[in-house]
Motif scaffolding. Structure first.
Motif, short mmCIF file in Angstrom:
data_model
loop_
_atom_site.label_atom_id
_atom_site.label_comp_id
_atom_site.label_asym_id
_atom_site.label_seq_id
_atom_site.Cartn_x
_atom_site.Cartn_y
_atom_site.Cartn_z
N PRO A 90 0.82 -1.22 0.00
CA PRO A 90 0.00 0.00 0.00
C PRO A 90 0.85 1.26 0.00
N GLN B 63 -6.08 1.52 -3.42
CA GLN B 63 -5.32 2.77 -3.54
C GLN B 63 -5.84 3.68 -4.65
N SER C 46 0.78 4.03 -2.99
CA SER C 46 0.09 5.23 -2.55
C SER C 46 0.30 6.39 -3.54
#
Ligand SMILES: NC(=O)c1ccc[n+]([C@@H]2O[C@H](COP(=O)([O-])OP(=O)(O)OC[C@H]3O[C@@H](n4cnc5c(N)ncnc54)[C@H](OP(=O)(O)O)[C@@H]3O)[C@@H](O)[C@H]2O)c1
Length: 277
Positions: free
Chosen positions: A49, A85, A53
């Motif tokens: 993640p 995301q 991002s």
């Protein structure tokens, strides 16, 4: 509009060329690899993640190959992170003629995110940036499947194609099969490189059993030996993979790079004249 693009395998044969092209176009590029910061490792999903991002578009190359056990699960997990995301566009590099890779393609295509697949033949650059370089430097290339021919594709064509489908509309849901313009066997390849470099290179046809035996005696891990055996049987020996497509031309509006042009350019770098004893 400038885009935030993550290039997985961004230091590899296709990825580094894509990164260079995107940087030249002024996009904000993040390299995804173990040596990048933040690091991306297919075996360590905890920080995916963080790596994804703020990313709008992502080029995915899986390591070592979409055909290996565990690839489907990893691709599904990455796709989920991409959804979370808010990534808007995915481009997956796949291998022509690999049934297991096609399962991975479907996972990405069905993710709900705009996706394009580029399904590639074996790369020219395998002979200068990968596993076939060392035998050439050594002067003796002993490989099985002497009679098999493949339409080797250039990593520069793959990079141009990947950038086109990453940045532009109209490619959503499509699968492009990218090949070079000519079918080549190992003997022809070695002869072309010998002629361009002035070196006395020999191609020695061996059986698959001899090749696998040699890899085992060199101590290669069993999963690597399995993958190489798979690529020489399921992929290189598959007649469907000998079909030359026009997809590079369709995407780029020009002819694909011929192996001879790749050889001429690569010979200038001197890499094939670095003789290994
Ligand atoms: N070679 C061919 O003829 C051919 C043909 C069709 C399809 N393909 C597919 O092409 C893909 C390989 O792409 P490529 O040839 O562009 O790359 P590559 O030249 O093999 O380079 C590998 C890249 O992946 C990174 N990497 C290696 N292990 C990793 C890991 N565990 N986690 C995250 N990153 C890792 C490397 O950087 P770090 O070392 O910094 O991590 C590097 O950027 C494979 O999926 C293969 O199936 C290849």
């Amino acid at each position: 509009m400038k885009q935030h693009v993550l290039v997985l395998g961004g230091t590899g044969k296709t990825g580094k060329r894509i990164v260079e092209r995107l940087n030249n176009l002024g996009h904000m590029v993040r390299v995804g690899s173990r040596s990048a910061n933040p690091s991306f490792d297919w075996n360590k999903p905890a920080n995916w993640p963080e790596v994804l991002s703020g990313i709008e578009r992502m080029y995915i190359t899986y390591q070592p190959d979409l055909a290996v056990p565990g690839a489907k699960e990893a691709i599904a997990a990455l796709t989920k992170v991409a959804q979370d995301q808010g990534v808007k566009k995915l481009v997956l590099l796949s291998g022509k003629g690999e049934v297991e890779a096609e399962h991975c393609e479907q996972i990405v295509l069905n993710s709900g995110i705009d996706t394009t697949i580029i399904r590639a033949s074996w790369f020219n650059q395998n002979f200068s940036e990968s596993h076939f370089l060392e035998p050439i430097q050594h002067g003796v290339v002993a490989l099985p499947n002497a009679g098999s021919k493949a339409p080797y594709v250039d990593a520069n064509d793959l990079a141009d194609a990947a950038v086109e489908v990453l940045l532009n509309d109209g490619h959503e849901g499509k699968i492009y099969e990218l090949t070079g313009p000519r079918l080549l066997d190992f003997e022809t390849i070695v002869n072309e490189i010998a002629q361009a470099t002035g070196r006395d290179l020999k191609y020695i046809p061996i059986s698959l059993e001899e090749y696998v035996g040699a890899m085992k005696s060199m101590g290669l891990p069993s999963d690597v030996v399995w993958l190489i055996e798979y690529l020489f049987t399921e992929v290189l020996d598959n007649p469907d993979n000998q079909i030359i497509t026009r997809d590079v031309e369709e995407l780029l509006g020009r002819q694909p790079i011929d192996f001879s042009d790749y050889v001429a350019e690569t010979a200038k770098t001197g890499i094939w004249n670095q003789v290994v004893a």
